[in-house]
Each structure stands twice: as structure tokens, then as C-alpha cells.
Design a protein around this motif. Structure first.
Motif, PDB file in Angstrom:
ATOM      1  N   VAL A  79       0.948  -1.376  -0.055  1.00  0.00           N
ATOM      2  CA  VAL A  79       0.055  -0.010   0.086  1.00  0.00           C
ATOM      3  C   VAL A  79       0.771   1.187  -0.088  1.00  0.00           C
ATOM      4  O   VAL A  79       2.131   1.210   0.578  1.00  0.00           O
ATOM      5  CB  VAL A  79      -0.896   0.231   1.195  1.00  0.00           C
ATOM      6  N   VAL A  99      -1.698   5.769   2.767  1.00  0.00           N
ATOM      7  CA  VAL A  99      -2.955   4.904   3.187  1.00  0.00           C
ATOM      8  C   VAL A  99      -2.348   4.122   4.519  1.00  0.00           C
ATOM      9  O   VAL A  99      -3.141   3.822   5.146  1.00  0.00           O
ATOM     10  CB  VAL A  99      -3.161   3.653   2.012  1.00  0.00           C
ATOM     11  N   THR A 140      -3.266   5.886   7.797  1.00  0.00           N
ATOM     12  CA  THR A 140      -4.464   5.513   8.339  1.00  0.00           C
ATOM     13  C   THR A 140      -4.433   4.298   9.270  1.00  0.00           C
ATOM     14  O   THR A 140      -5.590   4.022   9.932  1.00  0.00           O
ATOM     15  CB  THR A 140      -5.532   5.624   7.337  1.00  0.00           C
ATOM     16  N   LEU A 141      -3.826   3.393   9.279  1.00  0.00           N
ATOM     17  CA  LEU A 141      -3.706   2.107   9.980  1.00  0.00           C
ATOM     18  C   LEU A 141      -3.660   2.553  11.660  1.00  0.00           C
ATOM     19  O   LEU A 141      -4.165   1.738  12.430  1.00  0.00           O
ATOM     20  CB  LEU A 141      -2.580   1.273   9.762  1.00  0.00           C
ATOM     21  N   TRP A 152      -9.948  -2.684   8.817  1.00  0.00           N
ATOM     22  CA  TRP A 152      -9.272  -1.534   7.852  1.00  0.00           C
ATOM     23  C   TRP A 152      -8.858  -2.049   6.308  1.00  0.00           C
ATOM     24  O   TRP A 152      -8.793  -1.439   5.275  1.00  0.00           O
ATOM     25  CB  TRP A 152      -8.021  -1.282   8.366  1.00  0.00           C
ATOM     26  N   ASN A 201      -6.279  -3.037   4.603  1.00  0.00           N
ATOM     27  CA  ASN A 201      -5.191  -2.392   3.471  1.00  0.00           C
ATOM     28  C   ASN A 201      -5.964  -0.901   3.003  1.00  0.00           C
ATOM     29  O   ASN A 201      -5.345  -0.693   2.063  1.00  0.00           O
ATOM     30  CB  ASN A 201      -4.872  -3.415   2.472  1.00  0.00           C
ATOM     31  N   GLY A 202      -6.719  -0.286   3.872  1.00  0.00           N
ATOM     32  CA  GLY A 202      -7.086   1.125   3.515  1.00  0.00           C
ATOM     33  C   GLY A 202      -8.382   0.799   3.002  1.00  0.00           C
ATOM     34  O   GLY A 202      -9.287   1.941   3.080  1.00  0.00           O
ATOM     35  N   ARG A 203      -8.888  -0.162   2.264  1.00  0.00           N
ATOM     36  CA  ARG A 203     -10.100  -0.206   1.920  1.00  0.00           C
ATOM     37  C   ARG A 203     -11.323   0.045   2.892  1.00  0.00           C
ATOM     38  O   ARG A 203     -12.393   0.336   2.356  1.00  0.00           O
ATOM     39  CB  ARG A 203     -10.434  -1.711   1.110  1.00  0.00           C
ATOM     40  N   PHE A 263     -11.275   1.977   5.253  1.00  0.00           N
ATOM     41  CA  PHE A 263     -10.943   3.183   5.985  1.00  0.00           C
ATOM     42  C   PHE A 263     -12.347   3.779   6.405  1.00  0.00           C
ATOM     43  O   PHE A 263     -12.558   4.591   7.482  1.00  0.00           O
ATOM     44  CB  PHE A 263      -9.768   3.868   5.792  1.00  0.00           C
ATOM     45  N   THR A 316      -8.842  10.771   4.398  1.00  0.00           N
ATOM     46  CA  THR A 316      -7.463  10.434   4.479  1.00  0.00           C
ATOM     47  C   THR A 316      -7.016  10.337   5.913  1.00  0.00           C
ATOM     48  O   THR A 316      -5.724  10.010   6.086  1.00  0.00           O
ATOM     49  CB  THR A 316      -6.692  11.430   3.579  1.00  0.00           C
TER      50      THR A 316
END
Length: 268
Positions: free
Chosen positions: A76, A80, A83-84, A194, A196-198, A200, A237
Motif C-alpha cells: 500500500v 494509506v 491510516t492504520l 481496515w 489495507n485501507g479499503r 477506512f 485520509t
């Protein structure tokens, strides 16, 4: 009792390296990633001697506190991956709620109430209980992301920008090992959301429900300037959105946050 993964983390294939004492769990994780470890893997200790927090502040965990770092290697972009940290805050809050059940029943209305401070710390009554920090490094064609989480289980530092508190001082009598087991399981849940950001958008919604200072006065010291206004929301973001006195909504990507009466101190 030694450190052990929770049952959910075990079944999800997480690995664990536990230390009696170490300089920094984040450093252990990054060095292991440089050596070929691809995780997911936890690095944990109840005594950390040379950790570094935000703005390179010392991040020391005296014996009995919890210093834990999770290594995730993923494909990623860095923006991105950042945001974890919001998922980490949710995992910490969920783990704390789980281990605080006995104290909640005993203390009633006086029970600890956990809130998430942007970008990714945990507060109780405006005092810092958990510090969370992210590091990332490109290794090969992947990004090694380390999320470090330090929890004041038995003792809290003094003289910090935000006053700190420990679980013991709040009446929650648990061990670092017990908290870690709950945290490792909660991480599986929120890391999965989360995705992998998908996911968020869902993380953002859950985080905002637990956000400290939402809708209140805030001052953010970015290191070069101080922005004051109302903490309006976080965007898609992870930036904090400040609504200024003249009605503008300004995004902040990083900075030291002060709420309420402390905002004037932060702005000074």
C-alpha cells in the motif's frame, strides 16, 4: 505469566517475539523486517528502555507497563498505511474495555471512560493512557509498517505535554500480559476492517464515535505554526479538519493537539 497471543490472533497466524527487557520494540520489528521477516508479527515487552515517541520524545516503559509493536508488511502507499493508526486506536480501546470489565462493575459511574485523541492516542479524563506511533520503511517491493503501542499499566510518566495516567491509578488492576492478549485479538478485528485501507470509511466512522474533543475548541501546533478553531471531523485520509472562526475548514495532516483550556497553552 508470560506474554501470549490471544486465541483469535493465534488462529489468524500471527507470530510473537516477547522480551524480558528491550531498548525498543519498534526497532526490534524494523530490524527483523530488514532481515526478511514479513509478519504479521508482534514484538512485546513489559520493560522498554530506549523507545522514541512522537517528535523523538523518549518512550520509556518501566517494568510492568506494556510496550508492543506489530509488524505488517503490505503493498500500500505510505499515505494509506498512515491510516492504520486509527485502527490501532480502536484496537487499544476495545482491549482496554475488555480488561476493565471487573473495574467497571466495581467502580460504577467512576469507571474509566476511554477516548481516542487524534491522530492515535488513548485518553482517560483528558490524560494520556496510551501512546501510538507508526514507522514505515520500503523493503523490496513492499512497505514494512510498524505500529508501536505503549500503555501505562502500572505507572505514568511525569512532565509530559499532555498529563499522563496509568491503569493502576484508575483502579484497573491488570497485568501487561493480560492486556496484550486482549490487544492482539482486537488487532485482528480492526486490522481486518481496515483491510489495507479499503475499509477506512468504516474505521473512520467507528473512530469518530470515540473521538476526544470532537466539536470542541482545539489548537494544533504543527511545529511551524499553530492553528486554532473547532475540531470538526477527520476526512477520508485521516486529516483533522479544523473549522476556524471565519468559517473555513482546514485539514491538518500532523501536529500536537490541545483541547479545551489546554488549547490556549498549546497556542502559546
Amino acid at each position: 505469566m508470560g506474554f501470549a497471543l490471544g486465541p483469535r490472533a493465534l488462529s489468524a497466524g500471527y507470530k510473537l517475539a516477547a522480551f524480558e527487557r528491550t531498548g525498543s520494540t519498534n526497532t526490534e520489528a524494523i530490524e527483523r523486517a530488514r532481515g526478511g521477516e514479513r509478519g504479521p508479527m508482534w514484538f512485546v515487552t513489559s520493560e522498554q528502555t530506549a523507545g522514541r515517541g512522537r517528535r523523538q520524545r523518549a518512550w520509556i516503559a518501566p517494568r510492568g507497563n506494556l510496550a508492543a509493536s506489530i509488524l505488517e508488511v503490505m503493498n500500500v502507499p505510505p499515505a494509506v498505511a498512515a491510516t492504520l493508526g486509527f485502527a490501532a486506536g480502536l484496537a487499544e480501546e476495545a482491549a482496554l474495555e475488555k480488561v476493565s470489565l471487573e473495574a467497571a462493575l466495581r467502580l460504577g459511574e467512576g469507571r474509566p471512560r476511554y477516548a481516542l485523541k487524534w491522530p492515535n492516542d488513548v485518553l482517560v479524563g483528558g490524560k494520556k493512557l496510551v501512546g501510538i506511533g507508526l514507522e514505515a520503511e520500503v523493503i523490496g517491493d513492499r512497505l514494512a509498517v510498524v505500529v508501536g503501542m505503549g500503555t501505562n499499566v502500572v505507572a505514568a510518566p511525569e512532565g509530559t505535554p499532555t498529563p499522563a495516567v496509568s491503569l493502576a491509578a484508575l483502579g484497573v488492576q491488570i497485568s501487561a500480559e493480560e492486556l496484550f492478549s486482549a490487544l492482539s485479538d482486537a488487532w485482528v478485528e480492526f486490522r481486518g476492517i481496515w483491510d489495507n485501507g479499503r475499509g477506512f470509511a468504516e474505521i473512520r466512522k467507528l473512530w469518530l464515535k470515540r473521538a476526544a474533543g470532537l466539536g470542541e475548541g482545539v489548537a494544533i501546533n504543527t511545529g511551524t505554526t499553530t492553528l486554532e478553531g473547532i475540531f470538526d471531523t477527520i476526512d477520508d485520509t485521516g486529516c483533522l479538519i479544523v473549522r476556524t472562526a471565519d468559517g473555513r475548514c482546514l485539514p491538518v495532516a500532523a501536529g500536537e493537539v490541545f483541547f479545551g483550556s489546554a488549547a490556549s497553552v498549546g497556542a502559546a
